[in-house]
Structure formats: C-alpha cells, structure tokens
Design an enzyme around this catalytic site. Structure first.
Site, PDB file in Angstrom:
ATOM      1  N   HIS A  58      -5.314  95.344  53.580  1.00 36.18           N
ATOM      2  CA  HIS A  58      -4.709  96.360  52.705  1.00 36.18           C
ATOM      3  C   HIS A  58      -4.291  95.733  51.373  1.00 36.18           C
ATOM      4  O   HIS A  58      -4.570  96.285  50.297  1.00 36.18           O
ATOM      5  CB  HIS A  58      -3.500  96.991  53.392  1.00 36.18           C
ATOM      6  CG  HIS A  58      -2.651  97.837  52.498  1.00 36.18           C
ATOM      7  ND1 HIS A  58      -2.749  99.214  52.443  1.00 36.18           N
ATOM      8  CD2 HIS A  58      -1.675  97.505  51.601  1.00 36.18           C
ATOM      9  CE1 HIS A  58      -1.884  99.678  51.568  1.00 36.18           C
ATOM     10  NE2 HIS A  58      -1.207  98.664  51.037  1.00 36.18           N
ATOM     11  N   GLU A  59      -3.619  94.580  51.437  1.00 38.88           N
ATOM     12  CA  GLU A  59      -3.185  93.920  50.208  1.00 38.88           C
ATOM     13  C   GLU A  59      -4.374  93.437  49.380  1.00 38.88           C
ATOM     14  O   GLU A  59      -4.363  93.522  48.146  1.00 38.88           O
ATOM     15  CB  GLU A  59      -2.246  92.754  50.536  1.00 38.88           C
ATOM     16  CG  GLU A  59      -0.970  93.153  51.239  1.00 38.88           C
ATOM     17  CD  GLU A  59      -0.201  94.242  50.511  1.00 38.88           C
ATOM     18  OE1 GLU A  59      -0.287  94.322  49.268  1.00 38.88           O
ATOM     19  OE2 GLU A  59       0.498  95.024  51.176  1.00 38.88           O
ATOM     20  N   HIS A  80      -5.652  96.271  47.360  1.00 42.56           N
ATOM     21  CA  HIS A  80      -4.981  96.425  46.064  1.00 42.56           C
ATOM     22  C   HIS A  80      -5.610  95.508  45.019  1.00 42.56           C
ATOM     23  O   HIS A  80      -5.833  95.908  43.868  1.00 42.56           O
ATOM     24  CB  HIS A  80      -3.489  96.073  46.203  1.00 42.56           C
ATOM     25  CG  HIS A  80      -2.652  97.172  46.767  1.00 42.56           C
ATOM     26  ND1 HIS A  80      -2.627  98.434  46.233  1.00 42.56           N
ATOM     27  CD2 HIS A  80      -1.788  97.184  47.822  1.00 42.56           C
ATOM     28  CE1 HIS A  80      -1.790  99.190  46.930  1.00 42.56           C
ATOM     29  NE2 HIS A  80      -1.272  98.447  47.896  1.00 42.56           N
ATOM     30  N   GLU A 118      -1.503 103.608  47.349  1.00 44.24           N
ATOM     31  CA  GLU A 118      -1.379 103.240  48.752  1.00 44.24           C
ATOM     32  C   GLU A 118      -2.484 103.865  49.597  1.00 44.24           C
ATOM     33  O   GLU A 118      -3.052 103.207  50.477  1.00 44.24           O
ATOM     34  CB  GLU A 118      -0.003 103.633  49.286  1.00 44.24           C
ATOM     35  CG  GLU A 118       1.142 102.829  48.711  1.00 44.24           C
ATOM     36  CD  GLU A 118       0.964 101.327  48.889  1.00 44.24           C
ATOM     37  OE1 GLU A 118       0.513 100.898  49.962  1.00 44.24           O
ATOM     38  OE2 GLU A 118       1.266 100.592  47.945  1.00 44.24           O
TER      39      GLU A 118
END
Length: 274
Positions: free
Chosen positions: A130-131, A134, A201
C-alpha cells in the site's frame, strides 16, 4: 495529474495563508503571510520527507538491523517497478505505517515496531505494498506538503493574537476576526487535506493489492490496524495523521466526519471486491 494536484494544493494553502494574514493583520499581515507561504512551499518541496520523518520520530534502519523488512521492501518495490525506498522504523507499539518523499527516487517507507508484531507476513506485505502504491502513484509529495502546510497554518492561527489586537489604517483585523480565523483557518486546512487524502487512500489500496497480489491480506491488515489504533491511538502531530495508512488519532462520531481517511468499511469492501 499529480503535478497539477500539487500545484493546486500549494495555491490553495498559499491563498489560505493570505486570507488569514489579511484578517489578522491587514495588509502587513497578508504580506507577511505571503512571504511565509512562499518560503514554506519551497521548503516543503525539498524537505517535506525529512520533516515528516523527524516529526514522527522515525529512524532509518540498515539491512543488518532489519534484514527481513529490507528484503520484503526490495521484493515489493521490484514488483511495483520503482526504486527501493529507504526504510525507517518508528518505535511505537501501535501498528501503523506511512510513506514520504517527493518522488520514487527520493522516497522512504516507515513502519512502527508494533506493525511488525501485529501482522502475519502476507498482511505485512499488503501494508508495505500500500505504501509503495503511494510512491508508485507519485502522490506522497502531496500528502507531505499538505502535512507541512496544515501544521504551519495551525501555528499561524496560534500566533493570531499578535496581529489581531488593533486595526490599522487599511482596516486590519480586530479581535473578533482574529478569533474567527484562529478557528476557521485550521479547519479550512483540514478540509483541503481531507479532500486530497481520501481519494489517495482508495487508489493506494488498489495499487497495493495489485503489487502484493493479495487483496484479502491487505483488507485483513486494515481491519486489524483500524481496531488497534482505535484502542491505542498514537501520539502524533494531527497535521501528519493523514500520512498514515489508517488514522492514528482517536476519533469519535463527529471527528469521523472530518477524517482525512475514507471509511474503513468501504476500503475493505473495495479490496474484497477485487
């Protein structure tokens, strides 16, 4: 698209600075606020990652200190097609994580010590993916700048009484407008952060699920993180809360309406639908 978002964010925060300065100190206050905003925008672009890491007490760890974590980040970064970011750890028992940096070549991933103890391997991969999502989507600069500027606006509001005590010849701020700006300026900054962060997100969840290949694992991790952060909130600067994968602050029914994070139920639903 993200370059335009960054420009619009800087413009919106700068305009907010100027309006707050005008209300608090008239023409002189607006000029001072403009100069401060320009300086902060320049500073935030080049140093937002360092400031975000320092604000959250993150320390860089070597491969010798965290061999498994480094190997996992390297493997997932290769899948994502981006350079391996620097790896940081935050000494905090509450499980959470964030990424920062102005582009994939100057990026960092930070995880709390609690994260590595609370999740199994597939869930941890989901959070790190997930990071990296980003970073891959090039939107971490937006979040970092938002954190720096929102924090600065809050400090500007705290100093409002230095500007608001009297009127100048051009109709500068009085005590009533000063008090109003002390309340409204941080709220406006928070709303700008909220509008930007919620969409980021959802996108990072989808990208992260594709990188790790296990949407269910990321959904399970989010559920665990949301529950544990609700029970044991982190003591972090509210301006940097939107950088984390789940809201690290204690929230209630009212604060949830203004959260920079989208509803956890919807995030999990979208992941399971994948």
């Amino acid at each position: 698209m993200n370059t335009m978002k960054t420009f619009l964010l800087m413009a919106a925060m700068t305009a907010l600075f100027m309006v707050a300065g005008q209300a608090m100190g008239g023409q002189q206050g607006m000029t001072m606020a403009l100069l401060l905003a320009v300086g902060l925008n320049f500073f935030a672009y080049w140093n937002s990652d360092k400031l975000a890491l320092r604000m959250n007490g993150a320390r860089e760890v070597s491969e010798a200190e965290a061999r498994d974590l480094h190997a996992m980040v390297a493997m997932l970064a290769m899948r994502a097609g981006i350079p391996k970011p620097r790896v940081y750890v935050v000494d905090n028992p509450t499980p959470n994580a964030f990424a920062t940096g102005r582009n994939p070549d100057h990026a960092a991933v930070a995880v709390t010590t609690g994260l590595m103890h609370a999740l199994d391997r597939s869930e941890l991969e989901g959070v790190i993916a997930h990071e990296l999502g980003h970073i891959k989507n090039r939107d971490i600069l937006i979040g970092s700048i938002a954190a720096v500027m929102a924090g600065a606006i809050s400090y500007l509001a705290n100093f409002a009484l230095f500007f608001g005590g009297s009127r100048d010849e051009e109709g500068g701020g009085n005590m009533i407008t000063t008090i109003l700006m002390m309340i409204l300026a941080p709220m406006a900054a928070m709303l700008i952060q909220m509008a930007i962060s919620r969409g980021r997100e959802y996108l990072a969840d989808a990208t992260g699920a594709e990188i790790c290949g296990r949407p269910q694992a990321l959904a399970s991790a989010l559920n665990k993180l949301a529950n544990q952060n609700a029970r044991q909130p982190m003591d972090v600067n509210p301006a940097s809360a939107q950088m984390y994968i789940v809201n690290p602050l204690k929230g209630g029914s009212i604060s949830g309406l203004f959260s920079t994070h989208p509803p956890m139920e919807e995030r999990i639903r979208r992941l399971l639908a994948m």
